[in-house]
Motif scaffolding. Structure first.
Motif, mmCIF file in Angstrom:
data_model
loop_
_atom_site.group_PDB
_atom_site.id
_atom_site.type_symbol
_atom_site.label_atom_id
_atom_site.label_comp_id
_atom_site.label_asym_id
_atom_site.label_seq_id
_atom_site.Cartn_x
_atom_site.Cartn_y
_atom_site.Cartn_z
ATOM 1 N N LEU A 1 -14.853 -49.723 111.004
ATOM 2 C CA LEU A 1 -16.061 -50.537 111.138
ATOM 3 C C LEU A 1 -17.251 -49.727 111.642
ATOM 4 O O LEU A 1 -18.235 -50.298 112.117
ATOM 5 N N SER A 2 -17.207 -48.410 111.498
ATOM 6 C CA SER A 2 -18.275 -47.576 112.045
ATOM 7 C C SER A 2 -19.614 -47.803 111.343
ATOM 8 O O SER A 2 -20.675 -47.533 111.913
ATOM 9 N N PHE B 1 -20.603 -50.826 110.310
ATOM 10 C CA PHE B 1 -20.735 -52.278 110.251
ATOM 11 C C PHE B 1 -22.166 -52.754 110.482
ATOM 12 O O PHE B 1 -22.529 -53.864 110.065
ATOM 13 N N HIS B 2 -22.985 -51.933 111.114
ATOM 14 C CA HIS B 2 -24.381 -52.296 111.347
ATOM 15 C C HIS B 2 -25.058 -52.688 110.029
ATOM 16 O O HIS B 2 -25.813 -53.670 109.965
ATOM 17 N N PHE B 3 -24.798 -51.936 108.961
ATOM 18 C CA PHE B 3 -25.374 -52.246 107.652
ATOM 19 C C PHE B 3 -24.963 -53.649 107.192
ATOM 20 O O PHE B 3 -25.803 -54.452 106.754
ATOM 21 N N TYR B 4 -23.681 -53.942 107.254
ATOM 22 C CA TYR B 4 -23.172 -55.239 106.797
ATOM 23 C C TYR B 4 -23.759 -56.380 107.616
ATOM 24 O O TYR B 4 -24.045 -57.456 107.085
ATOM 25 N N ARG B 5 -23.919 -56.141 108.890
ATOM 26 C CA ARG B 5 -24.471 -57.160 109.784
ATOM 27 C C ARG B 5 -25.902 -57.504 109.380
ATOM 28 O O ARG B 5 -26.261 -58.682 109.267
ATOM 29 N N VAL B 6 -26.717 -56.500 109.135
ATOM 30 C CA VAL B 6 -28.101 -56.742 108.730
ATOM 31 C C VAL B 6 -28.146 -57.388 107.344
ATOM 32 O O VAL B 6 -28.922 -58.319 107.104
ATOM 33 N N LEU B 7 -27.313 -56.900 106.425
ATOM 34 C CA LEU B 7 -27.298 -57.443 105.067
ATOM 35 C C LEU B 7 -27.014 -58.939 105.053
ATOM 36 O O LEU B 7 -27.703 -59.715 104.367
#
Length: 269
Positions: free
Chosen positions: A217-218, A220-226
């Motif tokens: 999940l390193s 995961f910041h991208f997925y969270r914003v998306l």
């Protein structure tokens, strides 16, 4: 939905079986399917009377993470879904698609936010995880529960199912997962009761999913914003329908402000 539910039940019993699909619109005025009925309790944005967050929050949190991890463990080929969806380029296509939808419904106050978020996402698309089956709208009110034990009986609402990066499903769940310290627009979201306290934090959900699946999940910041970006645009789309007269539902009148607030939160994240 019929394609998934006519097969997935064989490997994942929480998927109710779709028994029949009819494409003849003369029957009911639209395509329809007939599916297995699973009775039980569905929890929306508030817990039913008699259920206290501190007593059931942890149980419901753990249950949701376990369900999602088990869905992502299903081999699509084992149920004839190995050619389902278009997993190649899933993240880039999803990010650009929601950017275009946002641009189409944005009002003046939203345009800068949408442009900045879209640009940020386009420049940070991570390597995709191995594709799994995705529900694409996995959250508490799509799970039917045993009213006595709160154990899951079924997962519903598969019309957006596909194959793609499983972390997108996890991030979609967390886009609805409000914490008590979140800003006011998120508190108004009204999707799950997690903001009442007693539920796991988003960080705990992430660590629980990682422990069950072994996934990295390193990024995961991208997925969270998306997925927050997607959620904000969805509310702008709903308000656009209200402005155009496609719906007269007064609940939609405040969705422009709510969508803008969610986009601001995505920008902050």
């Amino acid at each position: 939905e019929h394609r998934v539910l006519s097969r997935l039940w064989q490997a994942w019993p929480l998927a109710p079986q779709s028994l029949y699909y009819c494409a003849d619109e003369s029957v009911l005025g639209a395509h329809f399917l007939v599916m297995e009925y699973r009775p039980g309790l569905v929890i929306g944005h508030e817990l039913p009377a008699g259920l206290v967050p501190r007593d059931v929050g942890a149980q419901l949190s753990t249950m949701l993470v376990s369900l999602l991890a088990s869905l992502h463990a299903v081999d699509p080929g084992a149920v004839g879904l190995d050619d389902f969806g278009k997993p190649a380029g899933f993240l880039a296509r999803t990010a650009s698609g929601w950017a275009k939808r946002g641009e189409a419904v944005a009002q003046d106050g939203d345009r800068r936010l949408i442009a900045e978020l879209a640009g940020w996402l386009a420049g940070r698309i991570p390597p995709e995880q191995s594709a799994t089956l995705l529900h694409s709208d996995f959250k508490l009110d799509n799970v039917v529960l045993d009213p006595q034990t709160l154990e899951p009986r079924a997962v519903l609402d598969w019309d957006m199912a596909t194959r793609g990066d499983p972390l997108y499903d996890l991030a979609t769940l967390l886009s609805y997962w409000v914490e008590p310290s979140d800003p006011e627009p998120m508190q108004r979201l009204g999707q799950m009761p997690t903001g009442e306290g007693g539920f796991h934090s988003r960080a705990q959900v992430m660590s629980g999913y990682a422990a069950l699946t072994g996934r990295d999940l390193s990024d995961f910041h991208f997925y969270r914003v998306l997925t927050l970006f997607k959620l904000g645009v969805v509310f702008l789309q709903l308000h656009s329908r209200y402005r155009s007269g496609a719906t007269s539902d007064e609940r939609y009148a405040g969705f422009s402000e709510l969508g803008h607030g969610i986009l601001e939160f995505a920008h902050e994240v």
